[in-house]
Design a protein around this motif. Sequence first.
Motif, PDB file in Angstrom:
ATOM      1  N   GLN A 143      16.662  23.021  -8.136  1.00 55.92           N
ATOM      2  CA  GLN A 143      17.864  22.261  -8.134  1.00 55.92           C
ATOM      3  C   GLN A 143      17.866  20.690  -8.150  1.00 55.92           C
ATOM      4  OE1 GLN A 143      19.196  23.730  -4.186  1.00 55.92           O
ATOM      5  NE2 GLN A 143      19.460  25.945  -4.750  1.00 55.92           N
ATOM      6  N   TYR A 144      16.793  20.296  -7.353  1.00 56.67           N
ATOM      7  CA  TYR A 144      16.670  18.935  -7.452  1.00 56.67           C
ATOM      8  C   TYR A 144      16.006  18.445  -9.047  1.00 56.67           C
ATOM      9  CZ  TYR A 144      17.796  17.653  -2.711  1.00 56.67           C
ATOM     10  OH  TYR A 144      18.440  17.507  -1.445  1.00 56.67           O
ATOM     11  N   LEU A 145      15.090  19.320  -9.356  1.00 53.82           N
ATOM     12  CA  LEU A 145      14.788  19.043 -10.665  1.00 53.82           C
ATOM     13  C   LEU A 145      15.890  18.881 -11.763  1.00 53.82           C
ATOM     14  CD1 LEU A 145      12.093  18.607 -12.588  1.00 53.82           C
ATOM     15  CD2 LEU A 145      12.381  21.180 -13.051  1.00 53.82           C
ATOM     16  N   ASN A 146      16.746  19.969 -11.685  1.00 55.41           N
ATOM     17  CA  ASN A 146      17.807  19.940 -12.498  1.00 55.41           C
ATOM     18  C   ASN A 146      18.879  18.698 -12.382  1.00 55.41           C
ATOM     19  OD1 ASN A 146      18.094  21.983 -14.338  1.00 55.41           O
ATOM     20  ND2 ASN A 146      18.901  23.481 -12.982  1.00 55.41           N
ATOM     21  N   GLU A 147      18.663  18.190 -10.938  1.00 52.66           N
ATOM     22  CA  GLU A 147      19.692  17.213 -10.774  1.00 52.66           C
ATOM     23  C   GLU A 147      19.087  15.760 -11.444  1.00 52.66           C
ATOM     24  OE1 GLU A 147      21.065  14.606  -6.926  1.00 52.66           O
ATOM     25  OE2 GLU A 147      20.804  16.579  -6.545  1.00 52.66           O
ATOM     26  N   LEU A 148      17.982  15.904 -11.381  1.00 48.43           N
ATOM     27  CA  LEU A 148      17.122  14.580 -11.856  1.00 48.43           C
ATOM     28  C   LEU A 148      17.201  14.644 -13.533  1.00 48.43           C
ATOM     29  CD1 LEU A 148      15.134  12.367 -11.470  1.00 48.43           C
ATOM     30  CD2 LEU A 148      13.307  13.929 -11.488  1.00 48.43           C
ATOM     31  N   VAL A 303      23.434  13.957   1.206  1.00 47.45           N
ATOM     32  CA  VAL A 303      24.041  12.763   1.925  1.00 47.45           C
ATOM     33  C   VAL A 303      23.334  11.732   1.535  1.00 47.45           C
ATOM     34  CG1 VAL A 303      22.865  13.246   4.212  1.00 47.45           C
ATOM     35  CG2 VAL A 303      25.047  12.079   4.193  1.00 47.45           C
ATOM     36  N   LEU A 304      21.976  11.711   1.342  1.00 44.08           N
ATOM     37  CA  LEU A 304      21.253  10.402   1.240  1.00 44.08           C
ATOM     38  C   LEU A 304      21.721   9.872  -0.042  1.00 44.08           C
ATOM     39  CD1 LEU A 304      17.987  11.179   2.597  1.00 44.08           C
ATOM     40  CD2 LEU A 304      19.755  10.521   3.804  1.00 44.08           C
ATOM     41  N   ASP A 309      24.896   5.942  -3.592  1.00 49.37           N
ATOM     42  CA  ASP A 309      25.935   5.735  -4.646  1.00 49.37           C
ATOM     43  C   ASP A 309      27.068   4.855  -4.126  1.00 49.37           C
ATOM     44  OD1 ASP A 309      24.357   7.150  -6.169  1.00 49.37           O
ATOM     45  OD2 ASP A 309      25.652   9.127  -6.167  1.00 49.37           O
ATOM     46  N   GLN A 310      27.610   5.123  -2.842  1.00 52.51           N
ATOM     47  CA  GLN A 310      28.469   4.399  -2.260  1.00 52.51           C
ATOM     48  C   GLN A 310      28.476   2.844  -2.005  1.00 52.51           C
ATOM     49  OE1 GLN A 310      30.362   6.308   0.992  1.00 52.51           O
ATOM     50  NE2 GLN A 310      30.909   8.237  -0.080  1.00 52.51           N
ATOM     51  N   SER A 314      26.897   2.727  -7.883  1.00 51.87           N
ATOM     52  CA  SER A 314      26.262   3.067  -9.048  1.00 51.87           C
ATOM     53  C   SER A 314      25.993   4.634  -9.082  1.00 51.87           C
ATOM     54  CB  SER A 314      25.031   2.361  -9.413  1.00 51.87           C
ATOM     55  OG  SER A 314      24.077   2.541  -8.665  1.00 51.87           O
ATOM     56  N   SER A 315      25.202   5.274  -9.923  1.00 55.70           N
ATOM     57  CA  SER A 315      24.789   6.821  -9.738  1.00 55.70           C
ATOM     58  C   SER A 315      23.539   6.645  -9.437  1.00 55.70           C
ATOM     59  CB  SER A 315      25.053   7.380 -10.962  1.00 55.70           C
ATOM     60  OG  SER A 315      24.421   6.928 -12.257  1.00 55.70           O
ATOM     61  N   ALA A 316      22.752   5.808  -8.921  1.00 58.83           N
ATOM     62  CA  ALA A 316      21.212   5.485  -8.765  1.00 58.83           C
ATOM     63  C   ALA A 316      20.767   6.310  -7.569  1.00 58.83           C
ATOM     64  CB  ALA A 316      21.041   3.919  -8.623  1.00 58.83           C
TER      65      ALA A 316
END
Length: 480
Positions: A143-148, A303-304, A309-310, A314-316
């Motif tokens: 899941q995190y790999l896909n997000e990355l 949440v992190l 982002d907030q 940015s989307s960093a």
Amino acid sequence: MPATGTGRRTAAPRTVLRVKSPQALLTEAGHDDEGHGLKRTMGLWQTVAFGIGAVVGTGIFVVLGDVVPKAGPAAVVSFALAGLTCVFSALAFAELAAAIPVSGSSYSYAYASLGEGVAWLVGWCLLLEYGVSVSAVAVGWGQYLNELLHSVFGWQLPAALSNPPGSGGVVDLPALVVVLLAALLLIRGVRESARAAVVMMVVKLGVLALFVAIALTAYHADHFADFAPHGMAGIGAGASLAFFSFIGFDAISTTGEEVKNPRRNLPLAIVLCMAAVTLIYCVVAWAAVGAMPASEIGKHRAVLAVIVDQVTGSSAGGIIVAVGAVVAIASVVLTVLYGQTRILMAMSRDGLVPKVFERVSPRTATPVANTWIVGGVFGLLAAVVPLDVVVNLTTIGTLAILVVVNISVIVLRRRRPDLPRFFRVPLYPVTPILGIAFVLYLMWGLGASTWIQFGVYLVLGVALYFAYGHRKSKLRNAGS
């Protein structure tokens, strides 16, 4: 004939309660013989890195969103309470690991103090803590790999190949891959695995440090005004959930046969690991609540990433947290898979599981067949079985092991006062008693359904013991 029948009826309880001496455990492990197969290649800081690698995983990246709704801003206290529970038990592990530095960890300590039956059940619970938790953690890797991949390259793996059945997919291929890659690294040698663990520890701690630095730029003290909206009940419930983030700290004690100067380095590594992890979790929770109101944190799973982002606009955040999570999960899979293979090796030496698990390759000085079997079984489990339902079962099984370890310290102090102890639990017997009390408090907070699942799991373990382990036990057969 009647006498024979009576003898058979009483033999089982005697074997179940029979203990194995610490000296026998050390001899079988080849403690004084460098030719026993496993090699002492890990130094203190590599061992600490292994411990932190086993603990700091998906827990802090996702569990914060579960703890805060229960405890409010007092989630910091929940993490501290869970950490304190582990610290008491870590001191017990430190004393036992220094006195009996073998790969069996809590299984071997139970064998030396409470007997074979309890030792078997501890090993059975360790399958939850190490084996099943590896599968559960590996599921999140894809899941995190896909997000990355999506954040960096704009594409991702299809859902059918990155989720298990029941979660929108057919097979979780990344989960299987990360477990098998960890197994491949482990069979190459402990030194190589330890070096990889150090690198991954530095990366994921760097990501968490960056998160704290960014979050503190948006810190608001008024977010802590209603500190404990649900009182001690909420803090306790939050601590029970937060404990999942600490699972794996006892993996350090499974390195007993591969650590240099184990009587000094094992207890020191255990204490340093727990102090560092508890501090990290509390600081991350404090920074997160300071940057985002507690009422909002529970609405976000990652949440992190949302906080970064907030704060940065940015989307960093997604990229930073995804990198940290991918590395963190890989390191947890590596170190916890290592712990499972060493537990099975110790049980195999005692005849309680098949001999294949104790064979060590003379070329790599690692249990190759053991590692591939464990990696294959739990990798396949991660790929095709949804494991969310067993998270609380894994937690209660781990907590039960901590109860046994604290009791083992007390029993061995009474039965074996002559045993050389290179580290002693401070304030004995208060410390192990407090360790038991804190653990039982967290177990109580897991609810009736989890206790019922755990009871069924233990009954199954007892049945398997009498079907195989009891008949094959070397201790039983040597005494018959």
